[in-house]
Design an enzyme around this catalytic site. Structure first.
Site, PDB file in Angstrom:
ATOM      1  N   ASP A  46       0.850  -1.196   0.000  1.00 23.98           N
ATOM      2  CA  ASP A  46       0.000   0.000   0.000  1.00 23.98           C
ATOM      3  C   ASP A  46       0.886   1.246   0.000  1.00 23.98           C
ATOM      4  O   ASP A  46       1.864   1.334   0.739  1.00 23.98           O
ATOM      5  CB  ASP A  46      -0.898  -0.018   1.242  1.00 23.98           C
ATOM      6  N   ILE A  47       0.507   2.214  -0.841  1.00 18.52           N
ATOM      7  CA  ILE A  47       1.328   3.431  -0.982  1.00 18.52           C
ATOM      8  C   ILE A  47       1.215   4.342   0.247  1.00 18.52           C
ATOM      9  O   ILE A  47       2.110   5.136   0.524  1.00 18.52           O
ATOM     10  CB  ILE A  47       0.960   4.168  -2.282  1.00 18.52           C
TER      11      ILE A  47
ATOM     12  N   ASN B  15     -12.733  -3.517   3.096  1.00 24.37           N
ATOM     13  CA  ASN B  15     -13.737  -2.466   3.225  1.00 24.37           C
ATOM     14  C   ASN B  15     -14.719  -2.687   2.062  1.00 24.37           C
ATOM     15  O   ASN B  15     -14.407  -2.341   0.917  1.00 24.37           O
ATOM     16  CB  ASN B  15     -13.082  -1.083   3.150  1.00 24.37           C
TER      17      ASN B  15
ATOM     18  N   GLN C 257     -14.624   1.760   1.666  1.00 22.56           N
ATOM     19  CA  GLN C 257     -13.950   1.427   0.402  1.00 22.56           C
ATOM     20  C   GLN C 257     -13.778   2.684  -0.440  1.00 22.56           C
ATOM     21  O   GLN C 257     -14.753   3.373  -0.751  1.00 22.56           O
ATOM     22  CB  GLN C 257     -14.772   0.383  -0.376  1.00 22.56           C
TER      23      GLN C 257
ATOM     24  N   HIS D 108     -10.426  -5.531  -2.876  1.00 15.53           N
ATOM     25  CA  HIS D 108      -9.053  -5.804  -2.429  1.00 15.53           C
ATOM     26  C   HIS D 108      -9.060  -6.132  -0.942  1.00 15.53           C
ATOM     27  O   HIS D 108      -9.881  -5.618  -0.187  1.00 15.53           O
ATOM     28  CB  HIS D 108      -8.136  -4.612  -2.710  1.00 15.53           C
TER      29      HIS D 108
ATOM     30  N   HIS E  95      -6.967  -6.025   2.550  1.00 15.01           N
ATOM     31  CA  HIS E  95      -5.860  -5.377   3.268  1.00 15.01           C
ATOM     32  C   HIS E  95      -5.209  -6.380   4.211  1.00 15.01           C
ATOM     33  O   HIS E  95      -5.909  -7.089   4.948  1.00 15.01           O
ATOM     34  CB  HIS E  95      -6.375  -4.233   4.146  1.00 15.01           C
TER      35      HIS E  95
HETATM   36  P1  5GP Z   1      -9.780   1.119   0.533  1.00 12.62           P
HETATM   37  O1  5GP Z   1      -9.912   2.378   1.321  1.00 12.62           O
HETATM   38  O2  5GP Z   1     -10.502   1.222  -0.801  1.00 12.62           O
HETATM   39  O3  5GP Z   1     -10.157  -0.125   1.290  1.00 12.62           O
HETATM   40  O4  5GP Z   1      -8.243   0.963   0.253  1.00 12.62           O
HETATM   41  C1  5GP Z   1      -7.579   1.516  -0.841  1.00 12.62           C
HETATM   42  C2  5GP Z   1      -6.120   1.456  -0.519  1.00 12.62           C
HETATM   43  O5  5GP Z   1      -5.377   1.686  -1.690  1.00 12.62           O
HETATM   44  C3  5GP Z   1      -5.685   2.531   0.496  1.00 12.62           C
HETATM   45  O6  5GP Z   1      -5.105   1.891   1.624  1.00 12.62           O
HETATM   46  C4  5GP Z   1      -4.682   3.373  -0.272  1.00 12.62           C
HETATM   47  O7  5GP Z   1      -3.610   3.771   0.524  1.00 12.62           O
HETATM   48  C5  5GP Z   1      -4.241   2.444  -1.389  1.00 12.62           C
HETATM   49  N1  5GP Z   1      -3.867   3.118  -2.597  1.00 12.62           N
HETATM   50  C6  5GP Z   1      -4.546   4.121  -3.203  1.00 12.62           C
HETATM   51  N2  5GP Z   1      -3.902   4.508  -4.327  1.00 12.62           N
HETATM   52  C7  5GP Z   1      -2.802   3.718  -4.436  1.00 12.62           C
HETATM   53  C8  5GP Z   1      -1.728   3.649  -5.403  1.00 12.62           C
HETATM   54  O8  5GP Z   1      -1.677   4.379  -6.398  1.00 12.62           O
HETATM   55  N3  5GP Z   1      -0.768   2.715  -5.185  1.00 12.62           N
HETATM   56  C9  5GP Z   1      -0.803   1.892  -4.084  1.00 12.62           C
HETATM   57  N4  5GP Z   1       0.195   1.024  -3.951  1.00 12.62           N
HETATM   58  N5  5GP Z   1      -1.788   1.933  -3.169  1.00 12.62           N
HETATM   59  C10 5GP Z   1      -2.768   2.836  -3.339  1.00 12.62           C
END
Ligand code: 5GP
Ligand code: ZN
Length: 137
Positions: free
Chosen positions: A29-30, A85, A92, A98, A100
């Site tokens: 994760d970035i 999420n 989400q 995805h 985590h």
């Molecule tokens: P969500 O909030 O949808 O469950 O998680 C999305 C995740 O994707 C977040 O933890 C966010 O930090 C990660 N993320 C968003 N954009 C990027 C990206 O461009 N590269 C990477 N490696 N992770 C990302």
């Protein structure tokens, strides 16, 4: 399709890949919640976990199982939170399902699944609720 995670899978956006097979792609994760925060996703685009059929969901979680084991081993972890999420209401932000993997360490000030929702429901309808769900299969 204009999907960030599809672009990562296709290599159009760079990522720090940790695992790949025919079905899944996993990368760091970035914006990590903790060191080693890893995202595992199906290469095929599904918006939500609940859009996947049982076979695809099983493939996803088989890969998650493999990846968690090695993340824990390499980072010498005692544990991790593993979760989805599922839907914007649940947090989400990227609309490609995805999982985590969030490494946990002593003193990290994090919580558990029990801290996700702040307002607790009444427990007086558990039997009825369970019956309704049971009868829905
Ligand atoms: P969500 O909030 O949808 O469950 O998680 C999305 C995740 O994707 C977040 O933890 C966010 O930090 C990660 N993320 C968003 N954009 C990027 C990206 O461009 N590269 C990477 N490696 N992770 C990302
Ligand atoms: Zn996608």
């Amino acid at each position: 399709m204009d999907c960030l995670f599809c672009k990562i899978v296709a290599g159009e956006i760079p990522s720090h890949k940790v695992y790949e097979d025919d079905f899944v792609y996993a990368f760091l994760d970035i914006y990590p919640c903790s060191e080693g925060h890893t995202i595992v996703l199906p290469k095929q685009h599904f918006t939500r976990f609940t859009d996947m059929d049982e076979k695809d969901a099983a493939n996803l979680f088989a890969a998650v199982n493999k990846v968690v084991k090695n993340v824990e081993k390499i980072l010498e972890l005692e544990g991790a939170n593993i979760g989805i999420n599922n839907g914007e209401i649940a947090g989400q932000t990227v609309q490609h399902v995805h999982v985590h993997i969030i490494p946990r360490r002593e003193g990290d000030n994090g919580g558990s699944m029990h801290t996700i929702v702040g307002t607790k429901p009444s427990r007086d309808n558990l039997a009825e609720l369970a019956e309704n769900i049971r009868n829905s299969f």
